[in-house]
Design an enzyme around this catalytic site. Structure first.
Site, PDB file in Angstrom:
ATOM      1  CG  MET A 210       2.839  32.077 -24.421  1.00  0.00           C
ATOM      2  SD  MET A 210       3.192  33.165 -25.207  1.00  0.00           S
ATOM      3  CE  MET A 210       4.194  33.935 -23.812  1.00  0.00           C
TER       4      MET A 210
ATOM      5  CG  PHE B 164      -1.572   1.157   1.610  1.00  0.00           C
ATOM      6  CD1 PHE B 164      -3.168   1.673   0.375  1.00  0.00           C
ATOM      7  CD2 PHE B 164      -1.467   1.883   2.636  1.00  0.00           C
ATOM      8  CE1 PHE B 164      -3.705   2.939   0.565  1.00  0.00           C
ATOM      9  CE2 PHE B 164      -2.219   3.190   2.738  1.00  0.00           C
ATOM     10  CZ  PHE B 164      -3.746   3.437   1.290  1.00  0.00           C
ATOM     11  CD  GLN B 165      -0.474   6.069   0.917  1.00  0.00           C
ATOM     12  OE1 GLN B 165       0.238   6.044   1.732  1.00  0.00           O
ATOM     13  NE2 GLN B 165      -1.849   7.017   0.665  1.00  0.00           N
TER      14      GLN B 165
END
Lengths: 584, 187
Positions: A482, A113-114
């Site tokens: 731009m 996880f993560q």
């Protein structure tokens, strides 16, 4: 031999490196470090609202102080969110130390996880990075990280620290005991080559100093030496976007910024010069235009601390690898000892030519008493703030950034924070937070476009939480200006997705965050509105409604050389329809 | 001052990225020896540099050469114009764990060797011929069955190429090459 946990070591190492502020966001894999931060008062932690903003804030801190910025984020998404900021710092050579949490070593590679391969993802966007698998190596690695980030050409480094390494006990080493020996970039330039440069300077008929961010990175000594050299020789000087402020805008040698949206006289002088002295700039493509036609008649010298910058795009006759301050010190001494010679007669002619180019008044625009022109807004901002010695300007990316570079004058280095190399929209607001943290009493203004500003608008929470009086000066044209400009010039006015149909009410937005909002749409009210913004002691969103179809000139069309600049003969929608951009 | 407008509105032939020098010089082949700290990820840094900046790798070998100092030697054969080769060397030199970059092609004479294994499956005359050629090329037989040989050959890349070409009609089924290891000649 002090024993402590890895988490405590991180905080101790930061203290020993003189760190005062960390920008970060907590998460599972950095909780032990956050617990240590909680239990001390020396290091201040600034809680941002998104990890990208933590990195930009650290960049703003670093660029306005000359010290490395420090970032602390968690594993996985914390690290990946930081990648844009890290890449921005790499492109602009900003010293950062980014500390990331990682899943425990025994889970690395398990798709935990993560978990993300943080060192793998950040390898190409850091100067160097480390995954620390052993608590005993942690302090040494952090000290090395500071050394690498700040030595030679500065840049971001990253230290990835698994959670079990943070919990485990290990031996702390102090900065002076750290192994930093082999990374020692050369700072002194080659004397023979410096002498050749001085000889070339003595006879040059049309010389020009072309300076960049390397002067500012080199430090205050480099700035002082550059100013002395320019004023003593009487040579004209131009600078890249990154180098603004190293030579004062009020200085007599100053030509203004060069490059794609640089000043006509600066670009023409670059094209026609016979001696180009590049100091800490890198011949970026926004500067050179078409390489084959770049400054065809000049001898070129290039002073850079990074050997890979030399001869990368432009071949130079006099390459000098070294730190700007060291090289300028030697060059100035040699030039003085040889009798302070310059070609006075030729220089007078050269300046006369430059004066001719100046008469073009390349920044001219057609003003209006009905609608605020963005250039006018910046001229008024400049007029009402230029006497403030403690003024710091950040920008986002786009037309407003180029206008800010053209219309605001910088007298000192480290006062101008803008995303040059990467061109990161969303940079300016968090950068302004970092600047204000470093300089609590200073006037910090972020010149923004509404498009860029919205990319990191969540940082209003940070600004309000820490009572940071950052002024968000938004030139709101309801367009991605731009992009729209390029579509106008190159894509047959087909404005594909370059405007926003659902912009927020910026005044209400400011109020929703507990800040002050000001809107201004009438040129007659502008000065009072700016004064109100400056007088407010707290964060302000200034929604400046400007002309929607203004194009930014002068402009070197991409793929063209310097002397083929477009000037804005006329501005506004009519001008664009009439093909109002003329080639000079 | 006012000349004709060179760019056409509404056309997109002017790309910001079409800025390459048209005067590119001839492409050269160089052998680089790179001395690095033998630490995790160092090879990825070197390879990432080549892929990220669009440089060529013709051959690459790497192994630790100093166990006490934890140094590895990476030998890279690359091709590019002289400007590109210079840029590759400068970029390699910038990598923090890189200690030395040597261009063996310009630093004087050098020795280049490669080791290869060839599996040849055949019978009768072809089998005899393969063995005879292996003898001429001083290739060793390191594995044999009644139907096959594995030859080991060491030499310059050209020699290894030549041996491979000769083995092809004689039943070559598989080959493995190490890539080039190189050292400068003399002291």
């Amino acid at each position: 031999m002090t024993q402590m946990t890895g988490a405590k070591m991180v905080v101790q190492a930061l203290k020993d490196q003189g760190v005062e502020v960390v920008f970060g966001y907590p998460g599972g894999a950095v909780l032990p470090i956050y617990d240590e931060i909680f239990q001390q008062t020396e290091i201040r932690h600034i809680l941002v609202r998104h990890e990208q903003a933590a990195v930009h804030a650290a960049e703003g801190y670093a660029r306005s102080t000359g010290k490395p910025g420090v970032v602390l984020v968690t594993s996985g998404p914390g690290a990946t969110n930081a990648v844009t900021g890290i890449t921005d710092a790499l492109m602009d050579s900003i010293p950062l130390v980014v500390l990331t949490g990682q899943v425990p070593t025994f889970m690395v590679g398990n798709d935990a996880f993560q978990e993300a391969d943080t060192v793998g993802i950040t390898r190409p966007c850091t100067k160097h990075n480390w995954l620390v698998k052993d608590t005993d190596a942690l302090a040494d690695t952090i000290h090395q990280a500071f050394h690498v980030a700040t030595s030679g050409r500065p840049g971001p480094v990253l230290v990835d620290i698994p959670k079990d390494v943070q919990f485990a006990e290990g031996t702390y080493v102090e900065p002076r005991a750290a192994k930093t020996g082999h990374y020692q970039p050369k700072v002194k330039g080659d004397k023979e080559m410096i002498t050749r440069l001085v000889e070339a300077m003595e006879t040059a008929e049309r010389p020009i100093f072309y300076t960049g961010g390397g002067v500012i990175n080199s430090g205050d000594a480099a700035t002082q030496l550059l100013r002395e050299f320019v004023d003593a020789t009487g040579f004209p000087i131009t600078s890249t976007l990154m180098g603004l402020g190293s030579y004062p805008a009020s200085g007599k040698g100053w030509l203004g910024m060069l490059g794609m949206h640089g000043l006509y006289e600066a670009n023409l002088a670059m094209h026609d010069c016979d001696l180009m002295i590049n100091i800490g700039a890198r011949f970026d493509d926004r500067i050179t235009g078409r390489v084959a036609d770049f400054s065809p008649h000049s001898r070129k010298a290039h002073i850079d601390i990074d050997p890979s910058s030399i001869n990368k795009t432009i071949r130079v006759e006099m390459p000098i690898v070294g730190d700007v301050a060291h090289v300028l010190e030697d060059a100035l001494r040699i030039w003085k000892s040889r009798g302070r010679k310059v070609n006075k007669a030729a220089l007078a002619e050269w300046w006369a030519q430059i004066e001719e180019w100046r008469k073009v008044e390349c920044l001219r625009y057609r003003n209006s008493d009905k609608i605020i022109k963005p250039q006018y807004a910046l001229q008024r901002l400049e007029a009402l703030t230029k006497d403030r010695k403690d003024r710091y300007i950040c920008t986002e990316v786009g037309q407003h950034q180029m206008w800010a570079a053209q219309f605001l004058g910088f007298e000192a280095p480290n006062r101008w924070m803008t995303s040059g190399g990467l061109g990161t929209m969303g940079y300016g607001f968090p950068a302004s937070i970092g600047v204000q943290i470093a300089h609590p009493d200073a006037l910090v203004i972020n010149v923004a476009g509404e498009g860029s500003w919205l990319m990191n608008m969540q940082e209003m929470g940070t600004a309000v939480q820490y009572s940071l009086p950052v002024k968000q000066f938004i030139l709101n044209n309801e367009r991605l200006g731009m992009v729209r400009q390029w579509q106008s010039l190159l894509h047959g006015n087909r404005y594909s997705h370059s405007w926003s149909e659902a912009l927020p009410d910026f005044v209400k937005l400011a109020e929703a965050f507990g800040a002050k909002g000001i809107q201004c749409s009438d040129p007659a009210d502008l000065d009072d509105a700016i004064a109100e913004m400056l007088a407010h002691d707290g964060p302000v969103i200034f929604d400046c409604l400007v002309e929607k179809h203004e194009n930014c000139y002068p402009m070197i069309p991409s793929g063209e050389p310097h002397h083929k600049m477009l000037l804005g003969e006329d501005t506004g929608e009519d001008a664009i329809k009439a093909g109002g951009a003329v080639l000079v | 001052m006012a000349a004709a407008l060179n760019i056409q509105k509404g056309t997109s032939k002017h790309s910001a990225y079409d800025l390459r020098d048209p005067n590119a010089e001839a492409v050269e082949r160089h052998t680089l020896a790179v001395i690095v700290d033998n630490e995790a990820g160092v090879l990825a840094r070197v390879i990432g540099l080549f892929s990220g900046r669009g440089y060529n790798i013709d051959s690459l070998t790497v192994a630790e050469v100093d166990h006490e100092g934890h140094r590895s030697r990476i030998t890279i054969v690359t091709t590019g114009t002289p400007a590109v080769i210079d840029q590759i060397k400068a970029q390699l030199g910038r990598i923090v764990p890189v200690h030395e970059v040597h261009d063996l092609t310009v630093e004087g004479p050098s020795v280049e060797r490669e080791l290869a294994l060839f599996k040849v499956v055949s019978g009768g005359d072809k089998r005899v011929e393969a063995l005879r050629l292996a003898d001429i090329f001083r290739a060793n037989v390191v594995d044999s069955t009644l139907e096959s040989f594995v030859f080991e050959i060491t030499g310059t890349p050209q020699k290894v190429d030549a041996f491979g070409e000769l083995m092809r009609p004689l039943g070559l089924t598989e080959m493995a090459r190490t890539g080039i290891a190189a050292l400068s000649r003399g002291s």
